[in-house]
Design an enzyme around this catalytic site. Structure first.
Site, PDB file in Angstrom:
ATOM      1  N   ILE A 195      -4.238   3.537   5.258  1.00  0.00           N
ATOM      2  CA  ILE A 195      -3.857   2.460   4.364  1.00  0.00           C
ATOM      3  C   ILE A 195      -4.888   2.438   3.246  1.00  0.00           C
ATOM      4  O   ILE A 195      -6.001   2.956   3.400  1.00  0.00           O
ATOM      5  CB  ILE A 195      -3.786   1.085   5.080  1.00  0.00           C
ATOM      6  N   ASP A 196      -4.529   1.867   2.116  1.00  0.00           N
ATOM      7  CA  ASP A 196      -5.402   1.890   0.953  1.00  0.00           C
ATOM      8  C   ASP A 196      -6.703   1.130   1.191  1.00  0.00           C
ATOM      9  O   ASP A 196      -6.785   0.256   2.064  1.00  0.00           O
ATOM     10  CB  ASP A 196      -4.689   1.274  -0.257  1.00  0.00           C
ATOM     11  N   LYS A 197      -7.688   1.423   0.382  1.00  0.00           N
ATOM     12  CA  LYS A 197      -9.001   0.775   0.473  1.00  0.00           C
ATOM     13  C   LYS A 197      -8.875  -0.740   0.504  1.00  0.00           C
ATOM     14  O   LYS A 197      -9.473  -1.412   1.348  1.00  0.00           O
ATOM     15  CB  LYS A 197      -9.866   1.208  -0.719  1.00  0.00           C
ATOM     16  N   ARG A 205       3.441  -0.842  -2.734  1.00  0.00           N
ATOM     17  CA  ARG A 205       2.998  -1.232  -4.068  1.00  0.00           C
ATOM     18  C   ARG A 205       3.941  -0.701  -5.145  1.00  0.00           C
ATOM     19  O   ARG A 205       4.297  -1.412  -6.093  1.00  0.00           O
ATOM     20  CB  ARG A 205       1.565  -0.732  -4.293  1.00  0.00           C
ATOM     21  N   THR A 208      -6.243  -2.574   1.127  1.00  0.00           N
ATOM     22  CA  THR A 208      -5.254  -3.093   2.074  1.00  0.00           C
ATOM     23  C   THR A 208      -5.959  -3.264   3.411  1.00  0.00           C
ATOM     24  O   THR A 208      -6.661  -2.366   3.870  1.00  0.00           O
ATOM     25  CB  THR A 208      -4.072  -2.109   2.231  1.00  0.00           C
TER      26      THR A 208
END
Length: 262
Positions: free
Chosen positions: A96-98, A196, A100
């Site tokens: 998962i993104d930084k 997103r 998130t």
């Protein structure tokens, strides 16, 4: 960079016939070291672990983030990790993104890694997110089925494009505020930045998203996106495991403020 032997700025226009020399520095090797970083382990056994990643933590080292990542923390807190991925991503089955927050499954051996990766590929895992988006979504439920790939105009971001990879996101409205909507999202596929990109595509970008959203409108760092629920079949026992964690305090505080405004 030099042109005809003289150092110039990168913006300098080159004329036909000139000699341009660009020196590319040697790549730096990443030292993958265990680090005693805070790590919330939700579940652990001999084969796997489930962790609740905090917002702001990068999942694995890269040129811009050589340390302080989830992988560095995993190396310190867990005795073993799978080695199927390259050396900088031991144990990492999905990301998962930084900015998130939320749940991730971690493989402690290669057999477990292969099983979990196959479950993701077969779309049998359960992955639910909560997000705060700009605007008011009129439909209570919906499905976004739009292919995602690298943007044709900006190679640094993802976008919905005709020749992209299939991407499907289901959403359910949880609560509406004056200028925002709280939604639950379930992933059917797992493309880079999928939620997103998809929410921007239908006109409801994530609040706080520095790439796909409008300028900062709420307190906090990064997008309001939390991986709240994760389910999968245990590779060894076959047991159906489901985990859920509440949204972070900052996210909760923002929702409380929005409720007061309404």
């Amino acid at each position: 960079m030099t042109v005809e032997g003289e150092a110039v700025r990168a913006s300098r226009k080159v004329v036909s016939g000139e000699t341009l020399v660009i020196t590319i520095p040697e790549p730096k090797e990443l030292d993958l070291l265990p680090e005693d970083l805070p790590l919330e382990i939700i579940y652990e056994d001999d084969d796997l672990a489930v962790v609740n990643k905090g917002q702001g933590m990068v999942v694995h080292p890269s040129a811009g983030h050589p340390n302080g990542t989830l992988v560095n923390a995993l190396l310190y807190h867990l005795k073993s990790l799978s080695s199927i991925n390259d050396v900088i991503r031991p144990g990492i089955v999905h990301r998962i993104d930084k900015d998130t927050s939320g749940l991730l499954m971690v493989a402690k051996n290669n057999a477990t890694h292969e099983s979990l990766a196959q479950q993701l590929k077969d779309k049998t895992t359960l992955r639910k997110y909560v997000a705060l988006v700009h605007g008011n979504i009129s439909h209570d439920k919906g499905t976004i089925n739009a292919p995602i790939g690298r943007s044709k105009t900006n190679r640094k971001v993802q976008a919905v494009i005709a020749d992209g990879k299939p991407a499907v996101t289901h959403f359910t409205v949880l609560e509406r505020f004056e200028n925002f909507t709280l939604v639950e999202l379930q992933l059917e596929t797992g493309r880079t930045h999928q939620i997103r990109v998809h929410m921007q595509y239908i006109g409801f970008p994530l609040a706080g998203d520095p790439i796909y959203g409008p300028r900062k409108t709420l307190e906090g760092q990064g997008q309001y996106l939390h991986a709240k629920k994760l389910g999968f079949k245990h590779p060894k026992t076959g047991e159906e495991l489901v985990f859920e964690v509440p949204i972070p305090a900052q996210f909760e505080n923002t929702l409380a403020k929005l409720k007061k405004i309404d």
